[in-house]
Scaffold this motif. Structure first.
Motif, short mmCIF file in Angstrom:
data_model
loop_
_atom_site.label_atom_id
_atom_site.label_comp_id
_atom_site.label_asym_id
_atom_site.label_seq_id
_atom_site.Cartn_x
_atom_site.Cartn_y
_atom_site.Cartn_z
N ASP A 91 0.82 -1.21 0.00
CA ASP A 91 0.00 0.00 0.00
C ASP A 91 0.85 1.26 0.00
OD1 ASP A 91 -2.90 -0.86 0.18
OD2 ASP A 91 -2.00 -2.04 1.79
N ALA A 92 2.17 1.09 -0.01
CA ALA A 92 3.10 2.22 -0.10
C ALA A 92 4.36 1.72 -0.81
CB ALA A 92 3.45 2.75 1.29
N PRO A 93 5.06 2.57 -1.55
CA PRO A 93 6.27 2.11 -2.25
C PRO A 93 7.28 1.44 -1.34
CG PRO A 93 5.60 4.28 -3.05
CD PRO A 93 4.72 3.97 -1.88
N ASP A 94 7.36 1.89 -0.07
CA ASP A 94 8.34 1.32 0.86
C ASP A 94 8.05 -0.15 1.17
OD1 ASP A 94 9.52 3.78 0.98
OD2 ASP A 94 8.65 4.36 2.90
N GLU A 95 6.83 -0.62 0.90
CA GLU A 95 6.47 -2.00 1.21
C GLU A 95 6.82 -2.97 0.09
OE1 GLU A 95 2.72 -1.76 4.20
OE2 GLU A 95 2.28 -1.18 2.13
N MET A 96 7.25 -2.47 -1.06
CA MET A 96 7.57 -3.35 -2.17
C MET A 96 8.85 -4.13 -1.91
SD MET A 96 6.57 -1.56 -5.74
CE MET A 96 7.57 -0.12 -5.46
N ILE A 97 8.87 -5.37 -2.37
CA ILE A 97 10.03 -6.23 -2.22
C ILE A 97 10.92 -6.13 -3.45
CG2 ILE A 97 10.77 -8.64 -2.03
CD1 ILE A 97 9.55 -7.59 0.52
N SER A 98 12.22 -5.96 -3.21
CA SER A 98 13.20 -5.96 -4.28
C SER A 98 13.99 -7.28 -4.25
CB SER A 98 14.17 -4.77 -4.12
OG SER A 98 13.47 -3.55 -4.21
N MET A 99 14.80 -7.49 -5.27
CA MET A 99 15.56 -8.72 -5.36
C MET A 99 16.44 -8.91 -4.12
SD MET A 99 15.70 -11.19 -7.54
CE MET A 99 15.32 -10.55 -9.18
N ASP A 100 16.34 -10.09 -3.49
CA ASP A 100 17.15 -10.50 -2.34
C ASP A 100 16.77 -9.77 -1.05
OD1 ASP A 100 18.58 -12.27 -3.96
OD2 ASP A 100 20.03 -10.73 -4.51
N ASP A 101 15.63 -9.08 -1.01
CA ASP A 101 15.17 -8.49 0.25
C ASP A 101 14.67 -9.58 1.18
OD1 ASP A 101 15.68 -5.92 -0.49
OD2 ASP A 101 13.59 -5.35 -0.86
N PRO A 102 15.12 -9.61 2.45
CA PRO A 102 14.54 -10.58 3.40
C PRO A 102 13.10 -10.22 3.71
CG PRO A 102 16.04 -9.07 4.52
CD PRO A 102 16.17 -8.78 3.05
N ARG A 103 12.24 -11.23 3.92
CA ARG A 103 10.83 -11.00 4.23
C ARG A 103 10.64 -10.90 5.73
NH1 ARG A 103 12.36 -11.52 -0.81
NH2 ARG A 103 10.96 -12.63 -2.24
N GLU A 104 9.65 -10.11 6.15
CA GLU A 104 9.32 -10.10 7.56
C GLU A 104 8.52 -11.36 7.91
OE1 GLU A 104 6.95 -6.69 8.41
OE2 GLU A 104 5.24 -7.35 7.25
N THR A 105 8.61 -11.77 9.18
CA THR A 105 7.84 -12.91 9.64
C THR A 105 6.42 -12.46 9.94
OG1 THR A 105 9.79 -13.96 10.60
CG2 THR A 105 7.65 -14.70 11.41
N VAL A 106 5.44 -13.10 9.31
CA VAL A 106 4.04 -12.71 9.45
C VAL A 106 3.30 -13.81 10.21
CG1 VAL A 106 1.91 -12.17 8.21
CG2 VAL A 106 4.11 -11.36 7.32
N ARG A 107 2.69 -13.44 11.34
CA ARG A 107 1.95 -14.41 12.15
C ARG A 107 0.51 -13.96 12.38
NH1 ARG A 107 4.95 -16.54 17.26
NH2 ARG A 107 3.43 -18.21 16.87
N ASP A 108 -0.01 -13.22 11.41
CA ASP A 108 -1.38 -12.70 11.50
C ASP A 108 -2.39 -13.82 11.75
OD1 ASP A 108 0.16 -10.65 10.56
OD2 ASP A 108 -1.24 -9.98 9.04
N GLU A 109 -2.14 -14.98 11.17
CA GLU A 109 -3.11 -16.08 11.24
C GLU A 109 -2.99 -16.89 12.52
OE1 GLU A 109 -2.84 -18.47 7.73
OE2 GLU A 109 -2.05 -16.80 6.56
#
Length: 328
Positions: A196-214
């Motif tokens: 929802d914002a450019p800062d949230e886009m993933i680029s090549m080799d970016d580590p992902r955050e751990t998501v535990r929403d579920e």
């Protein structure tokens, strides 16, 4: 004979959604050439059946991001957009006309040369009818939410085949990849990243955050975005504990795309607390996101709030009743 005309858009909530936007096409060697190119986007062959809210808000925001892209090094980008039809796509049949399928969602692929002079690819999907796109794998993709996705997923959903360079240069994964799990913290395949914002886009080799929403039943329940008077003092967010245990919020954080606020407090089962003032977090009246993180940096909840006009001043946005259903 087979071209959709205004009969399909008359007296219903569907818009003539531009697949190629007027502003993106309005360029050329002269003002006249740019105008002619912009005018070419107003043919029905460039229109798709888009829900009015989708076309005028979320899809438009993605088009604006593409138009204002600053990640490229050549001042040129290529954009490929199109519809996605789910297995149970809805249809519309104007009087005297043939039946037309209503797209269940749309994709947009953006290709450019980045600042390191390398080919770069970003791919997005947005749903306008998630019921028609209930997937055999993973969780439901919510209406009007922008997702960054893999090129391979777009190919699977549309039947299109893109040049091999595009999936190779797209940073998201479709198939399970043990190296991605270990090196980049990718745990969902295919990947769907809310953007929802450019800062949230993933680029090549970016580590992902751990998501535990579920997994963790702690939720952002409500927020006062458009407070009267001094908004910085009047804004607040409430958090609710729907677990069966007492939760100590020492070290937890609320975040917007730019800033974060460390919070504290203790909630028993079923209890809620109001957090405010929120500085340095700012809840913009033009819409935005709020995320909640536990002390080890795992995302526990994320909510998106809409534009808050003056008519909604001092009226909280309620998130607690949102659809949290996950499907197999």
């Amino acid at each position: 004979e087979n071209q959709l005309n205004n009969d399909y858009y008359f007296s219903n909530p569907l818009d003539r959604g531009h697949l190629a936007s007027r502003s993106s096409a309005a360029w050329g060697d002269s003002r006249r050439e740019a105008k002619l190119a912009a005018d070419d986007t107003f043919y029905y062959s460039n229109a798709a059946l888009q829900h009015g809210n989708f076309n005028q808000d979320e899809w438009l925001a993605l088009e604006d991001w593409v138009k204002d892209l600053t990640l490229d090094s050549t001042n040129k980008i290529s954009v490929i957009s199109g519809p996605i039809f789910g297995e149970f796509a809805r249809s519309i049949t104007p009087q005297g006309r043939s039946t037309a399928l209503i797209p269940s969602g749309f994709f947009k692929v953006v290709v450019y040369i980045d600042q390191q002079h390398q080919l770069a690819v970003r791919a997005f999907m947005m749903m306008q009818d998630e019921e028609a796109l209930r997937d055999k794998r993973g969780k439901q993709m919510f209406n009007f939410q922008r997702y960054q996705v893999s090129i391979t997923e777009i190919e699977e959903r549309t039947g299109l085949i893109f040049p091999q360079q595009l999936p190779d240069k797209n940073p998201l994964f479709f198939n399970e990849n043990p190296d991605a799990v270990t090196d980049l913290n990718v745990h969902q395949f295919p990947e769907h990243i809310e953007v929802d914002a450019p800062d949230e886009m993933i680029s090549m080799d970016d580590p992902r955050e751990t998501v535990r929403d579920e997994e963790i039943p702690i939720f952002i329940a409500a927020a006062l975005v458009n407070a009267s008077g001094n908004e910085a003092l009047g804004e607040w967010v409430s958090v609710i504990n729907l677990s069966n245990e007492q939760v100590d919020f020492a070290g937890w954080k609320l975040k917007d795309p730019q800033d974060e606020l460390v919070i504290e407090g203790v909630l028993g089962p079923g209890e809620a607390m109001k957090i405010g003032p929120l500085s340095p977090i700012k809840l913009g009246n033009q819409g935005g996101t709020i995320s909640l993180y536990n002390p080890v940096g795992e995302r526990v909840d994320r909510v998106k709030y809409p534009v808050q006009p003056n008519s909604l001043e001092d009226r909280p946005v309620i998130f607690a009743m949102r659809d949290l259903t996950m499907i197999d």
